[in-house]
Scaffold this active site. Structure first.
Site, PDB file in Angstrom:
ATOM      1  N   ALA A 215       3.478   2.112  -8.692  1.00  0.00           N
ATOM      2  CA  ALA A 215       4.390   3.085  -9.111  1.00  0.00           C
ATOM      3  C   ALA A 215       5.121   4.043  -9.298  1.00  0.00           C
ATOM      4  O   ALA A 215       5.761   5.207 -10.160  1.00  0.00           O
ATOM      5  CB  ALA A 215       2.825   4.235  -8.800  1.00  0.00           C
ATOM      6  N   ALA A 216       6.010   4.140  -8.232  1.00  0.00           N
ATOM      7  CA  ALA A 216       7.052   4.512  -7.657  1.00  0.00           C
ATOM      8  C   ALA A 216       7.953   3.859  -9.387  1.00  0.00           C
ATOM      9  O   ALA A 216       8.520   5.031  -9.782  1.00  0.00           O
ATOM     10  CB  ALA A 216       7.500   4.667  -6.464  1.00  0.00           C
TER      11      ALA A 216
ATOM     12  N   GLY B  95       1.223  -1.242   0.304  1.00  0.00           N
ATOM     13  CA  GLY B  95       0.532   0.581  -0.476  1.00  0.00           C
ATOM     14  C   GLY B  95       0.675   0.944  -0.264  1.00  0.00           C
ATOM     15  O   GLY B  95       0.284   2.310   0.046  1.00  0.00           O
ATOM     16  N   LEU B  96       2.477   1.507  -0.011  1.00  0.00           N
ATOM     17  CA  LEU B  96       3.020   2.054  -0.294  1.00  0.00           C
ATOM     18  C   LEU B  96       3.237   3.101  -1.989  1.00  0.00           C
ATOM     19  O   LEU B  96       3.950   3.472  -2.380  1.00  0.00           O
ATOM     20  CB  LEU B  96       4.213   2.063   0.924  1.00  0.00           C
ATOM     21  CG  LEU B  96       3.892   2.057   1.758  1.00  0.00           C
ATOM     22  CD1 LEU B  96       5.276   1.657   2.557  1.00  0.00           C
ATOM     23  CD2 LEU B  96       3.764   3.012   2.043  1.00  0.00           C
ATOM     24  N   GLY B  97       2.156   1.644  -2.746  1.00  0.00           N
ATOM     25  CA  GLY B  97       2.662   3.198  -3.778  1.00  0.00           C
ATOM     26  C   GLY B  97       3.801   1.744  -4.633  1.00  0.00           C
ATOM     27  O   GLY B  97       4.842   2.705  -5.651  1.00  0.00           O
ATOM     28  N   SER B  98       4.735   1.097  -3.782  1.00  0.00           N
ATOM     29  CA  SER B  98       5.839   0.426  -5.118  1.00  0.00           C
ATOM     30  C   SER B  98       5.709   0.927  -6.791  1.00  0.00           C
ATOM     31  O   SER B  98       6.583   1.049  -6.972  1.00  0.00           O
ATOM     32  CB  SER B  98       6.233  -1.143  -3.519  1.00  0.00           C
ATOM     33  OG  SER B  98       5.123  -1.567  -4.478  1.00  0.00           O
TER      34      SER B  98
ATOM     35  N   ASP C 166      -2.656   6.640  -7.124  1.00  0.00           N
ATOM     36  CA  ASP C 166      -1.572   6.334  -6.788  1.00  0.00           C
ATOM     37  C   ASP C 166      -0.663   6.974  -7.495  1.00  0.00           C
ATOM     38  O   ASP C 166      -0.229   7.396  -7.008  1.00  0.00           O
ATOM     39  CB  ASP C 166      -1.092   4.897  -7.081  1.00  0.00           C
ATOM     40  CG  ASP C 166      -1.746   4.061  -5.344  1.00  0.00           C
ATOM     41  OD1 ASP C 166      -2.117   3.866  -4.869  1.00  0.00           O
ATOM     42  OD2 ASP C 166      -1.120   2.818  -5.210  1.00  0.00           O
TER      43      ASP C 166
HETATM   44  O1  PMV Z   1      -2.938  -0.177  -2.020  1.00  0.00           O
HETATM   45  P1  PMV Z   1      -2.760   1.156  -2.239  1.00  0.00           P
HETATM   46  O2  PMV Z   1      -2.563   1.784  -1.766  1.00  0.00           O
HETATM   47  O3  PMV Z   1      -2.221   0.872  -3.987  1.00  0.00           O
HETATM   48  O4  PMV Z   1      -4.155   1.414  -2.833  1.00  0.00           O
HETATM   49  C1  PMV Z   1      -4.927   1.170  -3.382  1.00  0.00           C
HETATM   50  C2  PMV Z   1      -6.595   2.405  -2.687  1.00  0.00           C
HETATM   51  C3  PMV Z   1      -7.589   1.992  -3.478  1.00  0.00           C
HETATM   52  O5  PMV Z   1      -9.403   2.925  -3.347  1.00  0.00           O
HETATM   53  C4  PMV Z   1      -8.166   0.207  -2.961  1.00  0.00           C
HETATM   54  C5  PMV Z   1      -7.913   1.428  -5.417  1.00  0.00           C
HETATM   55  C6  PMV Z   1      -7.604   2.270  -6.333  1.00  0.00           C
HETATM   56  O6  PMV Z   1      -7.287   2.096  -7.254  1.00  0.00           O
HETATM   57  O7  PMV Z   1      -7.796   3.828  -6.315  1.00  0.00           O
END
Ligand code: PMV
Length: 309
Positions: A106-107, A101-104, A148
């Site tokens: 996308a980064a 969930g820290l965007g690895s 992200d």
């Molecule tokens: O798991 P992460 O931090 O990449 O977050 C996804 C965020 C969601 O809202 C669950 C999905 C999205 O595409 O926005």
């Protein structure tokens, strides 16, 4: 020519999941972790990629056509109009934990897009970088909101509504959050798909849950703008309860949220896709260390203390 680019991690403060259904969400960069990419011209033909984080050392054409790194690189060539594939050496390193969930993902995409275009002396606008990174997010997540890639491309706090113009913001008074990692890697795609099934079965019920989340995000943005960050705590608690209702929390996340509160956090919630990954807690600066220690004692794999500007 040698080109270097870096991109930060990110965390969602409010509004995950509901953001997929066009409700607003707030996300901020996390500068303590980042992906770094070096690209240089090479004498050896082909494009050699070295990415120790994912145990990869290979020439581009040997990767499957849908491999995210291959897709990014080929899309960048297309965007800048390169038809003769140059000989390049690419090195990717990242301190962002994967699938937490820290965007690895996308980064890495954003840093790679900028380093390649930089090495070929073509400048892409932030909008172009964001769009290219979004295309790759679709491979990872299926139907991503785009939050992200947006927060990471602009490296600024964003108030995000899917499909609308990007709005960055800054906080009139900085505030501190502690991030705690459950150490459990959980695919966002699964949680998003499960919630979609629930929504399809009972759209009215879930639309009203998403509306409540949207209201929380709007309120949070107002408070941040006015420097009233201390009041964000109850909003985090309310957002976490709604995420529990959406079935995207987990016993480990709930346990860390409770531990943060027991150690003096003003509010806490899971962050991102859920079922694992990270949670975050709002703290006064003086309580940050105590909350971080409390999270580690409660089983967090690691913690990050970060200031939102
Ligand atoms: O798991 P992460 O931090 O990449 O977050 C996804 C965020 C969601 O809202 C669950 C999905 C999205 O595409 O926005």
């Amino acid at each position: 020519m040698m080109s270097h680019a870096t991109a930060p991690g990110k965390i969602i403060l409010f509004g995950e999941h509901a953001v997929v259904y066009q409700r607003p969400a707030l996300a901020v960069p996390v500068l303590q972790v980042h992906a770094d990419v070096d690209v240089s011209n090479s004498l050896e033909p082909g494009i050699w990629i070295d990415a120790p984080i994912i145990n990869l050392a290979a020439e581009l054409s040997t990767l499957a056509p849908a491999h995210p790194l291959r897709v990014i690189i080929e899309n960048v060539f297309q965007a800048i109009g390169i038809s003769n594939i140059p000989a390049l050496k690419i090195r990717i390193i990242s301190t962002i934990p994967v699938a937490s969930g820290l965007g690895s993902g996308a980064a890495v995409s954003v840093a790679l897009i900028r380093a390649i275009s930089g090495c070929l002396s073509r400048r892409l606008s932030n909008e172009q970088v964001n769009q290219l990174a979004f295309e790759v997010e679709k491979i990872h997540h299926g139907n991503p909101s785009g939050i992200d890639n947006t927060v990471i491309t602009f490296a600024r706090p964003v108030y995000f509504i899917k499909g609308q113009r990007i709005e960055t913001f800054h906080s009139s008074e900085p505030f501190t959050i502690v991030i705690g990692d459950t150490g459990i890697s959980a695919p966002t795609r699964q949680a998003v798909d499960d919630l979609r099934n629930l929504w399809q079965a009972e759209p009215d019920r879930w639309n009203s849950v998403f509306d409540r989340v949207g209201e929380i995000s709007r309120k949070a943005r107002r408070l941040i703008k006015n420097g009233e960050w201390q009041q964000l705590g109850p909003l985090m608690d309310a957002n976490h309860a709604l995420l529990q209702e959406m079935t995207v929390s987990s016993p480990e996340l709930d346990h860390l949220v409770a531990a943060a509160k027991a150690n003096g956090a003003l509010g806490a919630k899971l962050s991102g896709g859920g079922r694992g990954g990270n949670m975050l807690a709002l703290v006064t600066p003086g309580a940050a260390e105590k909350v971080a220690r409390g999270l580690l004692t409660a089983g967090a794999r690691r913690t990050i203390i970060t200031e939102i500007q």
